[in-house]
Design a protein around this motif. Structure first.
Motif, short mmCIF file in Angstrom:
data_model
loop_
_atom_site.label_atom_id
_atom_site.label_comp_id
_atom_site.label_asym_id
_atom_site.label_seq_id
_atom_site.Cartn_x
_atom_site.Cartn_y
_atom_site.Cartn_z
N MET A 1 0.85 -1.19 0.00
CA MET A 1 0.00 0.00 0.00
C MET A 1 0.88 1.23 0.00
O MET A 1 1.80 1.36 0.79
CB MET A 1 -0.91 -0.02 1.23
N SER A 2 0.60 2.17 -0.86
CA SER A 2 1.35 3.41 -0.94
C SER A 2 0.58 4.51 -0.23
O SER A 2 -0.63 4.62 -0.37
CB SER A 2 1.58 3.79 -2.40
N ASN A 7 6.04 10.69 -5.58
CA ASN A 7 7.25 10.62 -4.76
C ASN A 7 7.48 11.98 -4.10
O ASN A 7 7.98 12.89 -4.75
CB ASN A 7 8.43 10.23 -5.65
N PRO A 8 7.12 12.13 -2.83
CA PRO A 8 7.30 13.44 -2.19
C PRO A 8 8.78 13.77 -2.02
O PRO A 8 9.61 12.88 -1.83
CB PRO A 8 6.62 13.27 -0.83
N PRO A 9 9.13 15.04 -2.11
CA PRO A 9 10.54 15.42 -1.99
C PRO A 9 11.04 15.32 -0.56
O PRO A 9 10.29 15.52 0.39
CB PRO A 9 10.56 16.87 -2.46
N HIS A 10 12.32 15.02 -0.43
CA HIS A 10 12.99 15.12 0.85
C HIS A 10 13.14 16.61 1.16
O HIS A 10 13.32 17.42 0.24
CB HIS A 10 14.38 14.46 0.75
N TYR A 79 7.85 11.95 3.13
CA TYR A 79 8.97 11.33 2.43
C TYR A 79 9.25 9.94 3.03
O TYR A 79 9.37 8.95 2.31
CB TYR A 79 10.20 12.22 2.54
N ASP A 80 9.33 9.88 4.35
CA ASP A 80 9.63 8.62 5.03
C ASP A 80 8.54 7.57 4.79
O ASP A 80 8.84 6.40 4.51
CB ASP A 80 9.81 8.83 6.53
N LEU A 81 7.28 7.96 4.91
CA LEU A 81 6.18 7.02 4.71
C LEU A 81 6.16 6.47 3.29
O LEU A 81 5.96 5.27 3.07
CB LEU A 81 4.84 7.67 5.04
N SER A 85 6.89 2.56 2.75
CA SER A 85 5.79 1.74 2.24
C SER A 85 6.24 0.87 1.07
O SER A 85 5.63 -0.16 0.79
CB SER A 85 4.61 2.61 1.83
N LYS A 86 7.31 1.25 0.39
CA LYS A 86 7.82 0.46 -0.73
C LYS A 86 8.70 -0.70 -0.27
O LYS A 86 8.88 -1.65 -1.01
CB LYS A 86 8.63 1.36 -1.68
#
Length: 103
Positions: A1-2, A7-10, A79-81, A85-86
């Motif tokens: 599950m994403s 892809n959120p930025p760091h 970013y971490d989540l 999740s991947k």
């Protein structure tokens, strides 16, 4: 599950794109680190995406670059989540069915 579709930025990527690149020659990593009262290596690790935004760093970023501490922490959490999740091994996890427990 994403947790997000993109892809959120760091936070370090955002700092580089919004605060460093547009002001190249006028604003340096050293100057930002000095104003934040952190070492240049500490700030570099953040910008190079080698470290994460802590609550204290979020407050410092907020005071020097703007935004709220919450926005900096939320960016880090997103970013971490996304990346966790991947890679997290969750295939064998099963949720409780609380409706059955109430019966």
């Amino acid at each position: 599950m994403s947790y997000q579709q993109h892809n959120p930025p760091h936070p370090g990527e955002l700092i580089n794109e919004v605060y460093l690149k547009p002001y190249e020659g006028k604003l340096s990593r050293s100057e930002i680190a000095r104003r934040m009262k952190v070492s240049r290596p500490t700030f570099n690790r953040l910008v190079n995406q080698e470290s994460n935004v802590s609550p204290e760093m979020a407050i410092r970023l907020s005071k020097v670059l703007g935004g709220t501490p919450q926005s900096w922490l939320k960016m880090q959490a997103n970013y971490d989540l996304f990346h966790t999740s991947k890679t997290a091994k969750l295939g064998q996890l099963r949720p409780f069915n609380f409706e059955e427990l109430e019966a």
